[in-house]
Every structure is written in structure tokens, then in C-alpha cells.
Design an enzyme around this catalytic site. Sequence first.
Site, PDB file in Angstrom:
ATOM      1  N   SER A 165      54.232 -17.691  35.005  1.00 13.29           N
ATOM      2  CA  SER A 165      52.776 -17.871  35.087  1.00 13.29           C
ATOM      3  C   SER A 165      52.227 -17.696  33.682  1.00 13.29           C
ATOM      4  O   SER A 165      52.897 -17.141  32.808  1.00 13.29           O
ATOM      5  CB  SER A 165      52.188 -16.791  35.981  1.00 13.29           C
ATOM      6  OG  SER A 165      50.790 -16.728  35.831  1.00 13.29           O
ATOM      7  N   TYR A 178      51.012  -8.504  39.287  1.00 14.73           N
ATOM      8  CA  TYR A 178      51.410  -9.900  39.073  1.00 14.73           C
ATOM      9  C   TYR A 178      51.858 -10.096  37.627  1.00 14.73           C
ATOM     10  O   TYR A 178      52.927 -10.638  37.351  1.00 14.73           O
ATOM     11  CB  TYR A 178      50.222 -10.810  39.412  1.00 14.73           C
ATOM     12  CG  TYR A 178      50.572 -12.274  39.476  1.00 14.73           C
ATOM     13  CD1 TYR A 178      51.496 -12.746  40.393  1.00 14.73           C
ATOM     14  CD2 TYR A 178      49.974 -13.197  38.622  1.00 14.73           C
ATOM     15  CE1 TYR A 178      51.817 -14.093  40.460  1.00 14.73           C
ATOM     16  CE2 TYR A 178      50.285 -14.546  38.681  1.00 14.73           C
ATOM     17  CZ  TYR A 178      51.213 -14.992  39.603  1.00 14.73           C
ATOM     18  OH  TYR A 178      51.535 -16.326  39.667  1.00 14.73           O
TER      19      TYR A 178
END
Length: 332
Positions: A165, A178
Site C-alpha cells: 500500500s 495497517y
Amino acid sequence: MGLPVAPEVLVLEKRKVERNMKIKRYFRGKNAIITGAASGIGRAFAEQLAAIGTNLVLSDINMERLEMVKQALIKYPIQVVTSLCDVTKEKDVEELAKLTVGTFKTVDFLFSNAGTAMGGHIENISMIQWQTIIQINIIGMINCVRAFLPKMLEQQSGHIIVTSSICGSIGTGGLIPYTTTKFANSGFCEALYGECKGRGINVSIVSPFPLKTNLIEEAGIIIPPGLLDGISPEIAKAAINKGKQYYWENFCARKGLISGFCGGMEVDIAVENYLRKIANKKLYIFERWHGRFFQFVRGWWPSLYKRTLLLLGNRSIKLFDKAFEIAQSSVP
Ligand SMILES: NC(=O)c1ccc[n+]([C@@H]2O[C@H](COP(=O)([O-])OP(=O)(O)OC[C@H]3O[C@@H](n4cnc5c(N)ncnc54)[C@H](O)[C@@H]3O)[C@@H](O)[C@H]2O)c1
């Protein structure tokens, strides 16, 4: 006779044809395994690779959606195998590797893509929540690489693509679990590249954000203590979903540089871009300019980088706080 075509247009057309040829040469007739293929980025990889002519092993925990993806690929003259596989379970992933090698004999591409997201205030995250996201996003990737790498090393060829990401390149407050797992994805891949490139293995780190997928559906949102106490699980779930929906819509909104990193992008457009860069054997792959920009700022302009960290963190936490308010106020 038609209108004359400008030479620049012809050059651009020629480049496009050459690019498409390169992508086809890289993927056509090869074999790929994709985890998290039932939805979003994994689904788009499956559909575009199928159209190019790549044979596929598709896996996910959501078999209903996965079978729908397989149905959509029937029109292509390729082999598609589906398999239930929870990437957190070493046995499942080992079975998936056996199935892939048994079916195709070689493994050209491993797309370690399955993943989830989680966010909220750091002080409210329980150890169980930490373990959940670490299991899916980090252990899941390790299980996949451990299961498929030996075959690739034996072949002295293969390409491992991990969906990390942009949060694996820039720390994003409000999304600490995350960010932690995505930095681990990116760090693992950098080291893997350093160790295995010389043995014939390519590595790519796909770094999206934000794309219009179903990521928010299963994403964890860390509700502050007491916020939904005494409410039935069904009502609490509906309230949380309202909050998540608010967060995601606003996170993906196109308002400016920091707001939503320029807005949520259609997943098919992003994946087309990824496949071109994978065929070019890029290590870090971003679908838009901001990824490379943040990497540059991090290396060369630390004061601006720190300011960006603050902006991102504040914005994300504000969005979560508003999402919590919406969740609470939606309780009948
Ligand atoms: N959408 C975005 O903006 C975005 C941004 C950055 C990174 N990512 C990453 O992209 C990857 C794919 O996400 P997406 O956006 O397509 O979301 P998605 O929810 O649409 O797809 C994720 C898929 O992974 C599957 N999955 C979840 N846990 C699993 C497990 N334990 N084992 C096997 N499959 C599992 C889900 O069932 C789902 O089909 C994830 O790693 C995510 O972190 C997405």
C-alpha cells in the site's frame, strides 16, 4: 481519403502497441496464482491476466464471490482453477502450492494480494486486533512466499508480486495497524529482491491508495470504549457500517493533494497500470505520481515529510472521530 495523422500521434500509437506487445509477451501462456482473487484488486488482476492469456489459480476465503469471478473468465481460452485458501493458515497455503504445481507444473507469478485494513485511535487497539491484522497482512504474505518460493528457486525463475500500500511507504496516523503491516510487506519485498534477484526471482511491491474496491467491507474500525455499549450486535454492526462508509467515502474523495491522495481510482485502470510496470520488472509500483513523490520527499526533504505525516495523521483521525459520531448517532 481520411485526414492526415500527425507524426506525434503515430509515434504515440506505435509506443502503445509496443507496450501492449511487451505485456502480452511477459504474461501470455504463463501461470499465475492470485490470493484474495474474489474481489477488488485481486479480481481485476484475474480478469486482465485472463484476457492476456495467463492460466490462473485463484484463491480466497469468499468462495461465492470467487466462483463468480471464475464464471466471468469462462470466455477466455485459458485454464482457471479456484481454491478456498485462508492465507493465515500455513496448511491451506501449502495445499494451494501443491495444487498449483500439480496443475501447471511451473509457477511463473505469485500475486500475494489478500489483505485487510484497520484503523482508529492507537490507544484503543486490543492485542487481538493487532494479531488479526498481523496474521492476515504479514503472516499471510510470509506463508505464500514460503510455500511458492522453493519451486521458483528450483526453476530459477518467477515473479513475486505483493500488494502492499502507499501506507507501506508513508506512515499514516489513524491507520497505525495497517501502516505497520504494509511497511512490513514493503520491507520484506525489498530484502527478498536483494536476496533472490540474483537467483532468477523478480519482486514487485504494488502500492495502491485509494482504489474503489470492497476493502472497507471487512476492514476493522477501532470503536472507542463505551461508544456502542449495551447495544445488540446487529444494531452495533449496522452503526459501525455507517461509520465505515462515511470514512471511506471521505477518504476517497477528490479534494486536493492530501485529501484522499487525489481521490479514489477505478481499480481496473490501476491494475492495467500495475501489469505494465510488473512486465517492466519495477520494484516499487504506484498507480499515480504521489507515491514516488512521497518517497522523494522522505529521502530529500525531511521537514516537509514530517509536516506531511502530521497532515495525514490529523486528517485521518478527524475522519475516524466523525465516523464514530455518525455510528453513535445512527443507533435508533
Ligand atoms: N483498495 C485500496 O485502496 C487499497 C489500497 C492499498 C492497499 N490495498 C491492498 O490491496 C489488497 C487487496 O485489497 P482490495 O482493496 O482489493 O480489497 P477487497 O476487500 O476488495 O479484496 C480483498 C480480498 O482478500 C480476501 N481475503 C481477506 N482475508 C483473507 C484471508 N485471510 N485469506 C484469503 N483471502 C482473504 C477477501 O475475501 C477479498 O476477496 C489488500 O492487501 C489491501 O491491503 C488496497
